[in-house]
Design a protein around this motif. Structure first.
Motif, PDB file in Angstrom:
ATOM      1  N   GLY A   1      52.854  36.275  30.860  1.00  0.00           N
ATOM      2  CA  GLY A   1      52.436  36.588  32.192  1.00  0.00           C
ATOM      3  C   GLY A   1      51.924  37.996  32.369  1.00  0.00           C
ATOM      4  N   ALA A   2      51.886  38.793  31.303  1.00  0.00           N
ATOM      5  CA  ALA A   2      51.365  40.155  31.427  1.00  0.00           C
ATOM      6  C   ALA A   2      49.846  40.125  31.489  1.00  0.00           C
ATOM      7  CB  ALA A   2      51.818  41.007  30.247  1.00  0.00           C
ATOM      8  N   GLU A   3      49.272  41.057  32.277  1.00  0.00           N
ATOM      9  CA  GLU A   3      47.818  41.206  32.353  1.00  0.00           C
ATOM     10  C   GLU A   3      47.462  42.664  32.099  1.00  0.00           C
ATOM     11  OE1 GLU A   3      46.237  39.578  35.972  1.00  0.00           O
ATOM     12  OE2 GLU A   3      47.013  37.583  35.519  1.00  0.00           O
ATOM     13  N   PHE A   4      46.290  42.861  31.488  1.00  0.00           N
ATOM     14  CA  PHE A   4      45.870  44.191  31.052  1.00  0.00           C
ATOM     15  C   PHE A   4      44.414  44.454  31.399  1.00  0.00           C
ATOM     16  CE2 PHE A   4      49.186  42.671  28.289  1.00  0.00           C
ATOM     17  CZ  PHE A   4      50.032  43.755  28.164  1.00  0.00           C
ATOM     18  N   GLN A   5      44.071  45.756  31.404  1.00  0.00           N
ATOM     19  CA  GLN A   5      42.688  46.204  31.477  1.00  0.00           C
ATOM     20  C   GLN A   5      42.467  47.133  30.298  1.00  0.00           C
ATOM     21  OE1 GLN A   5      42.548  48.196  35.282  1.00  0.00           O
ATOM     22  NE2 GLN A   5      41.451  46.479  36.199  1.00  0.00           N
ATOM     23  N   LEU A   6      41.266  47.086  29.747  1.00  0.00           N
ATOM     24  CA  LEU A   6      40.888  48.018  28.691  1.00  0.00           C
ATOM     25  C   LEU A   6      39.653  48.754  29.175  1.00  0.00           C
ATOM     26  CD1 LEU A   6      41.523  48.892  25.718  1.00  0.00           C
ATOM     27  CD2 LEU A   6      39.608  47.404  25.081  1.00  0.00           C
ATOM     28  N   THR A   7      39.709  50.088  29.145  1.00  0.00           N
ATOM     29  CA  THR A   7      38.552  50.895  29.526  1.00  0.00           C
ATOM     30  C   THR A   7      38.111  51.749  28.344  1.00  0.00           C
ATOM     31  OG1 THR A   7      40.024  52.575  30.454  1.00  0.00           O
ATOM     32  CG2 THR A   7      39.091  50.990  31.998  1.00  0.00           C
ATOM     33  N   ASN A   8      36.815  52.024  28.314  1.00  0.00           N
ATOM     34  CA  ASN A   8      36.291  52.887  27.255  1.00  0.00           C
ATOM     35  C   ASN A   8      36.209  54.323  27.767  1.00  0.00           C
ATOM     36  OD1 ASN A   8      33.935  53.019  28.813  1.00  0.00           O
ATOM     37  ND2 ASN A   8      32.765  51.669  27.474  1.00  0.00           N
ATOM     38  N   ALA A   9      35.705  55.225  26.941  1.00  0.00           N
ATOM     39  CA  ALA A   9      35.641  56.644  27.299  1.00  0.00           C
ATOM     40  C   ALA A   9      34.733  56.891  28.496  1.00  0.00           C
ATOM     41  CB  ALA A   9      35.182  57.461  26.092  1.00  0.00           C
ATOM     42  N   ASP A  10      33.817  55.964  28.787  1.00  0.00           N
ATOM     43  CA  ASP A  10      32.919  56.102  29.939  1.00  0.00           C
ATOM     44  C   ASP A  10      33.507  55.493  31.211  1.00  0.00           C
ATOM     45  OD1 ASP A  10      30.936  57.346  28.372  1.00  0.00           O
ATOM     46  OD2 ASP A  10      30.131  55.392  27.754  1.00  0.00           O
ATOM     47  N   PRO A  28      36.214  46.192  37.661  1.00  0.00           N
ATOM     48  CA  PRO A  28      37.489  46.009  36.957  1.00  0.00           C
ATOM     49  C   PRO A  28      37.710  44.546  36.554  1.00  0.00           C
ATOM     50  CG  PRO A  28      37.801  47.350  38.909  1.00  0.00           C
ATOM     51  CD  PRO A  28      36.398  46.799  38.975  1.00  0.00           C
ATOM     52  N   THR A  29      38.076  44.347  35.309  1.00  0.00           N
ATOM     53  CA  THR A  29      38.390  43.019  34.799  1.00  0.00           C
ATOM     54  C   THR A  29      39.745  43.079  34.106  1.00  0.00           C
ATOM     55  OG1 THR A  29      37.221  43.503  32.742  1.00  0.00           O
ATOM     56  CG2 THR A  29      35.972  42.370  34.449  1.00  0.00           C
ATOM     57  N   THR A  30      40.445  41.968  34.092  1.00  0.00           N
ATOM     58  CA  THR A  30      41.740  41.910  33.423  1.00  0.00           C
ATOM     59  C   THR A  30      41.739  40.754  32.435  1.00  0.00           C
ATOM     60  OG1 THR A  30      42.691  40.476  35.117  1.00  0.00           O
ATOM     61  CG2 THR A  30      42.996  42.848  35.420  1.00  0.00           C
ATOM     62  N   PHE A  31      42.653  40.814  31.500  1.00  0.00           N
ATOM     63  CA  PHE A  31      42.877  39.710  30.582  1.00  0.00           C
ATOM     64  C   PHE A  31      44.370  39.548  30.395  1.00  0.00           C
ATOM     65  CE2 PHE A  31      41.969  43.542  28.204  1.00  0.00           C
ATOM     66  CZ  PHE A  31      43.000  43.626  27.303  1.00  0.00           C
ATOM     67  N   ALA A  32      44.783  38.338  30.080  1.00  0.00           N
ATOM     68  CA  ALA A  32      46.208  38.020  29.969  1.00  0.00           C
ATOM     69  C   ALA A  32      46.597  37.793  28.524  1.00  0.00           C
ATOM     70  CB  ALA A  32      46.523  36.773  30.797  1.00  0.00           C
ATOM     71  N   ALA A  33      47.843  38.126  28.225  1.00  0.00           N
ATOM     72  CA  ALA A  33      48.411  37.763  26.930  1.00  0.00           C
ATOM     73  C   ALA A  33      48.605  36.255  26.925  1.00  0.00           C
ATOM     74  CB  ALA A  33      49.733  38.485  26.717  1.00  0.00           C
ATOM     75  N   ASP A  34      48.372  35.636  25.782  1.00  0.00           N
ATOM     76  CA  ASP A  34      48.448  34.183  25.651  1.00  0.00           C
ATOM     77  C   ASP A  34      49.876  33.765  25.360  1.00  0.00           C
ATOM     78  OD1 ASP A  34      48.257  31.504  25.002  1.00  0.00           O
ATOM     79  OD2 ASP A  34      46.478  31.751  23.771  1.00  0.00           O
ATOM     80  N   ILE A  35      50.541  33.191  26.346  1.00  0.00           N
ATOM     81  CA  ILE A  35      51.948  32.795  26.198  1.00  0.00           C
ATOM     82  C   ILE A  35      52.121  31.799  25.055  1.00  0.00           C
ATOM     83  CG2 ILE A  35      53.867  31.619  27.353  1.00  0.00           C
ATOM     84  CD1 ILE A  35      52.781  32.799  29.979  1.00  0.00           C
ATOM     85  N   GLU A  36      51.155  30.925  24.864  1.00  0.00           N
ATOM     86  CA  GLU A  36      51.281  29.903  23.829  1.00  0.00           C
ATOM     87  C   GLU A  36      51.154  30.480  22.430  1.00  0.00           C
ATOM     88  OE1 GLU A  36      48.562  26.779  24.823  1.00  0.00           O
ATOM     89  OE2 GLU A  36      49.492  26.476  26.775  1.00  0.00           O
ATOM     90  N   ASN A  39      52.451  35.646  23.172  1.00  0.00           N
ATOM     91  CA  ASN A  39      52.032  36.802  23.973  1.00  0.00           C
ATOM     92  C   ASN A  39      51.149  37.775  23.201  1.00  0.00           C
ATOM     93  OD1 ASN A  39      53.220  36.121  26.491  1.00  0.00           O
ATOM     94  ND2 ASN A  39      55.209  36.560  25.594  1.00  0.00           N
ATOM     95  N   ILE A  40      50.241  37.255  22.440  1.00  0.00           N
ATOM     96  CA  ILE A  40      49.294  38.065  21.671  1.00  0.00           C
ATOM     97  C   ILE A  40      47.928  37.949  22.326  1.00  0.00           C
ATOM     98  CG2 ILE A  40      48.101  38.245  19.449  1.00  0.00           C
ATOM     99  CD1 ILE A  40      50.685  37.174  18.162  1.00  0.00           C
ATOM    100  N   PRO A  59      55.142  40.474  33.401  1.00  0.00           N
ATOM    101  CA  PRO A  59      55.712  39.129  33.521  1.00  0.00           C
ATOM    102  C   PRO A  59      56.917  39.145  34.475  1.00  0.00           C
ATOM    103  CG  PRO A  59      55.493  39.774  31.211  1.00  0.00           C
ATOM    104  CD  PRO A  59      55.224  40.982  32.035  1.00  0.00           C
ATOM    105  N   ASP A  60      57.224  38.002  35.025  1.00  0.00           N
ATOM    106  CA  ASP A  60      58.397  37.887  35.887  1.00  0.00           C
ATOM    107  C   ASP A  60      59.623  38.403  35.150  1.00  0.00           C
ATOM    108  OD1 ASP A  60      56.870  36.751  37.894  1.00  0.00           O
ATOM    109  OD2 ASP A  60      57.413  34.690  37.361  1.00  0.00           O
ATOM    110  N   GLY A  61      60.404  39.246  35.809  1.00  0.00           N
ATOM    111  CA  GLY A  61      61.621  39.784  35.220  1.00  0.00           C
ATOM    112  C   GLY A  61      61.407  41.054  34.411  1.00  0.00           C
TER     113      GLY A  61
END
Length: 71
Positions: A1-10, A28-36, A39-40, A59-61
């Motif tokens: 359930g974690a979500e992330f953003q990756l930004t470059n130097a610009d 802004p865009t996000t991507f999620a870790a794949d629980i199945e 979580n990679i 993630p919850d908790g």
């Protein structure tokens, strides 16, 4: 359930689309870790450089990371 953003130097946001591939956007865009897959997530076609990884949703908790990760 974690979500992330990756930004470059610009300050552009990384995105990956199955049809168009990878790119960088001002929106802004996000991507999620794949629980199945234990979580990679995979970042495709990153050129050499410095990037900032930010957890935008925990993630919850769990709590958000307290700082960004520089890659």
């Amino acid at each position: 359930g974690a979500e992330f953003q990756l930004t470059n130097a610009d300050g552009k946001y990384y995105f990956y689309d199955l049809v168009t591939g990878t790119g960088w956007s001002d929106t802004p865009t996000t991507f999620a870790a794949d629980i199945e897959d234990d979580n990679i997530f995979t970042l495709h076609d990153l050129p050499d450089g410095t990037y900032t990884l930010t957890e935008t949703k925990a993630p919850d908790g769990y709590q958000l990371l307290t700082s960004n990760i520089t890659i």
